[in-house]
Design a protein around this motif. Structure first.
Motif, PDB file in Angstrom:
ATOM      1  N   GLY A 116       9.542 -21.998 -15.587  1.00  0.00           N
ATOM      2  CA  GLY A 116      10.824 -21.696 -14.964  1.00  0.00           C
ATOM      3  C   GLY A 116      11.335 -22.723 -13.988  1.00  0.00           C
ATOM      4  O   GLY A 116      12.538 -23.017 -13.984  1.00  0.00           O
ATOM      5  N   GLY A 135      11.176 -25.915 -13.923  1.00  0.00           N
ATOM      6  CA  GLY A 135      11.669 -27.142 -14.526  1.00  0.00           C
ATOM      7  C   GLY A 135      10.923 -28.369 -14.030  1.00  0.00           C
ATOM      8  O   GLY A 135       9.895 -28.262 -13.347  1.00  0.00           O
ATOM      9  N   SER A 188      15.627 -27.736 -16.726  1.00  0.00           N
ATOM     10  CA  SER A 188      15.079 -26.390 -16.555  1.00  0.00           C
ATOM     11  C   SER A 188      15.830 -25.453 -17.485  1.00  0.00           C
ATOM     12  O   SER A 188      16.804 -25.848 -18.143  1.00  0.00           O
ATOM     13  CB  SER A 188      15.204 -25.916 -15.104  1.00  0.00           C
ATOM     14  OG  SER A 188      16.548 -25.634 -14.786  1.00  0.00           O
ATOM     15  N   THR A 189      15.397 -24.215 -17.531  1.00  0.00           N
ATOM     16  CA  THR A 189      16.079 -23.233 -18.373  1.00  0.00           C
ATOM     17  C   THR A 189      17.385 -22.757 -17.766  1.00  0.00           C
ATOM     18  O   THR A 189      18.168 -22.073 -18.431  1.00  0.00           O
ATOM     19  CB  THR A 189      15.157 -22.023 -18.596  1.00  0.00           C
ATOM     20  OG1 THR A 189      14.727 -21.510 -17.324  1.00  0.00           O
ATOM     21  CG2 THR A 189      13.933 -22.419 -19.401  1.00  0.00           C
ATOM     22  N   SER A 190      17.644 -23.109 -16.525  1.00  0.00           N
ATOM     23  CA  SER A 190      18.900 -22.709 -15.883  1.00  0.00           C
ATOM     24  C   SER A 190      19.958 -23.805 -15.918  1.00  0.00           C
ATOM     25  O   SER A 190      21.121 -23.550 -15.597  1.00  0.00           O
ATOM     26  CB  SER A 190      18.635 -22.311 -14.427  1.00  0.00           C
ATOM     27  OG  SER A 190      18.080 -23.395 -13.706  1.00  0.00           O
ATOM     28  N   GLY A 191      19.587 -25.010 -16.290  1.00  0.00           N
ATOM     29  CA  GLY A 191      20.553 -26.098 -16.350  1.00  0.00           C
ATOM     30  C   GLY A 191      19.889 -27.429 -16.593  1.00  0.00           C
ATOM     31  O   GLY A 191      18.674 -27.585 -16.392  1.00  0.00           O
ATOM     32  N   VAL A 204      21.508 -26.560 -22.084  1.00  0.00           N
ATOM     33  CA  VAL A 204      20.078 -26.250 -22.162  1.00  0.00           C
ATOM     34  C   VAL A 204      19.695 -26.075 -23.624  1.00  0.00           C
ATOM     35  O   VAL A 204      20.275 -25.240 -24.324  1.00  0.00           O
ATOM     36  CB  VAL A 204      19.760 -24.971 -21.378  1.00  0.00           C
ATOM     37  CG1 VAL A 204      18.274 -24.649 -21.476  1.00  0.00           C
ATOM     38  CG2 VAL A 204      20.173 -25.123 -19.915  1.00  0.00           C
ATOM     39  N   PHE A 216      14.499 -22.585 -24.014  1.00  0.00           N
ATOM     40  CA  PHE A 216      14.454 -21.131 -23.903  1.00  0.00           C
ATOM     41  C   PHE A 216      13.208 -20.573 -24.598  1.00  0.00           C
ATOM     42  O   PHE A 216      12.543 -19.662 -24.083  1.00  0.00           O
ATOM     43  CB  PHE A 216      15.714 -20.512 -24.508  1.00  0.00           C
ATOM     44  CG  PHE A 216      16.938 -20.678 -23.661  1.00  0.00           C
ATOM     45  CD1 PHE A 216      17.071 -19.989 -22.462  1.00  0.00           C
ATOM     46  CD2 PHE A 216      17.949 -21.530 -24.050  1.00  0.00           C
ATOM     47  CE1 PHE A 216      18.203 -20.137 -21.674  1.00  0.00           C
ATOM     48  CE2 PHE A 216      19.085 -21.685 -23.270  1.00  0.00           C
ATOM     49  CZ  PHE A 216      19.216 -20.987 -22.072  1.00  0.00           C
ATOM     50  N   GLN A 270       9.743 -20.550 -22.786  1.00  0.00           N
ATOM     51  CA  GLN A 270       9.436 -19.578 -21.742  1.00  0.00           C
ATOM     52  C   GLN A 270       8.383 -18.557 -22.170  1.00  0.00           C
ATOM     53  O   GLN A 270       7.789 -17.882 -21.324  1.00  0.00           O
ATOM     54  CB  GLN A 270      10.715 -18.836 -21.326  1.00  0.00           C
ATOM     55  CG  GLN A 270      11.748 -19.716 -20.661  1.00  0.00           C
ATOM     56  CD  GLN A 270      12.996 -18.957 -20.279  1.00  0.00           C
ATOM     57  OE1 GLN A 270      13.139 -18.469 -19.160  1.00  0.00           O
ATOM     58  NE2 GLN A 270      13.912 -18.825 -21.226  1.00  0.00           N
TER      59      GLN A 270
END
Length: 395
Positions: free
Chosen positions: A257, A259, A269-272, A293, A298, A301
């Motif tokens: 998570g 990153g 990272s998975t958020s951006g 992303v 994804f 994860q």
């Protein structure tokens, strides 16, 4: 009249044995450095033969190999662009394996099963390796690429102590005795932690491979964009292989998570995703091409939970008849999952570093956040898998 012979000090068989053990330990530690440096030097020389201009001379190639050897043990290389402090973990793993086998082989050969005898072998291995590393610093140090002696010596000592200590504990039998003193199925838990960590590393390696295959065109551009020099291309590919375990650690950070960073301008990272300029290294072709992303990020994860499932399944199947039922198995699964997180956090910690003072001052994933996130996810998955596996094994 007392004979002169009775007045002279005598050396008993025990002292002869101790001296011979020390000599063997010193020779084994020396062999690790000599063979390792020879192999690295040969690899650099082979790469330089591809240079149409002749490449580096043998002495310069040996210096590069020595610098890689020291970087692999945590040394810092001071260049004009800033400090380089990024250990190629493939080199680190090779050194650690050699020292572990060296110390363990001497203990096994000399049958040093006591704590005192094993400690003596370990002390000699550590002392010789540190002394050789200090001498190597003096040999490869240059005005344009200096190496700080204290950090290099400290890093060599830590690597030798940890790797040699594990080898001594394994081959002397003291490790098994130590594990048996702890309550519960200690050996089974350690095997489960190892299985979960290796499964996580294998999956992260697969993520790197898939990312590279997905961008074959970008990978080809990086390799062919090095001025057409075969030596440059081969050297960059070889350096990518040495840094592959570092890339695996970066994927662990992505999967957990938080990153990872490749300098100040690149964050994944998975958020951006934020993209900046990166070195022309083939391994970095695995980075995303756009700010979006990627789907692979994804999917990654799920890797911490998958590692926990592997650890839990191994644990549940290997528990003995007297180790309790499903509830106890689930509790030990929590412990195994936490162990996977600790191992992953340590891996990420040693994999990060810096490549100068400018845009690449920070490279890698945050170790603490990554370890905690993986530990939480793996522990829950391992508890469930251990309980189910234990229930099925008991019929």
């Amino acid at each position: 009249m007392t004979s002169l012979r009775t007045r002279l000090p005598t050396v008993g068989p025990g002292e002869h044995r101790t001296r011979l053990t020390g000599v063997l330990a010193a020779a084994a530690a020396l062999a690790v450095s000599v063979l390792g440096l020879a192999g690295l030097t040969l690899a650099v020389v082979v790469v330089q033969t591809l240079d149409p201009d002749g490449g580096l001379p043998l002495t310069a190639s040996a210096r590069v190999a020595g610098q890689l050897w020291l970087l692999g043990q945590g040394a810092e290389l001071q260049l004009s662009s800033g400090p380089v402090r990024l250990a190629p973990l493939a080199v680190t793993a090779g050194i650690a394996w050699g020292l572990s086998r060296a110390a363990g082989s001497v203990v096994s050969l000399r049958q040093s099963g006591t704590a005192r005898g094993a400690a003596a072998v370990l002390a000699v291995v550590v002392a010789v390796h540190v002394a050789l590393s200090a001498g190597l610093v003096l040999l490869v140090d240059a005005s344009d690429a200096s190496i700080a002696l204290p950090r290099a010596v400290l890093g060599a000592g830590v690597v030798a102590l940890v790797a040699g200590g594990l080898g001594v504990l394994r081959d002397s039998g003291l490790g098994a005795e130590l594990v048996d003193r702890f309550p519960g199925p200690g050996r089974v838990v350690l095997r489960a932690v190892a299985a979960g960590t290796l499964a996580l590393a294998a999956c992260c390696t697969a993520v790197v491979a898939v990312a590279l295959v997905h961008d074959v065109a970008g990978l080809a551009r990086v390799i062919t964009g090095l001025g057409g020099a075969g030596a440059g291309a081969a050297g960059q590919v070889g350096l990518s292989l040495l840094l592959l375990p570092n890339a695996v650690a970066a994927v662990m950070g992505l999967a957990a998570g938080p990153g990872f960073l490749v300098g100040a301008g690149t964050f994944v990272s998975t958020s951006g995703v934020t993209l900046g300029s990166v070195p022309a290294l083939p391994l970095l072709a695995a980075l995303p091409d756009t700010q979006a992303v990627p789907l692979l990020a994804f999917l990654s994860q799920a890797l911490p939970a998958l590692a926990g499932l592997v650890a839990g399944a191994v644990l549940g199947r290997r528990l003995g008849d007297d180790d309790g039922g499903t509830v106890i198995a689930a509790l030990w699964g929590l412990v195994a999952g936490l162990g996977v997180g600790i191992c992953a956090g340590l891996w990420v910690l040693v994999a990060g570093g810096r490549l100068g003072d400018a845009a690449l001052a920070e490279v890698g994933a945050p170790a603490l956040a990554t370890g905690l996130a993986i530990a939480a996810q793996a522990a829950l998955a391992a508890a469930v898998a251990a309980a189910v596996s234990r229930w099925r094994s008991r019929g």
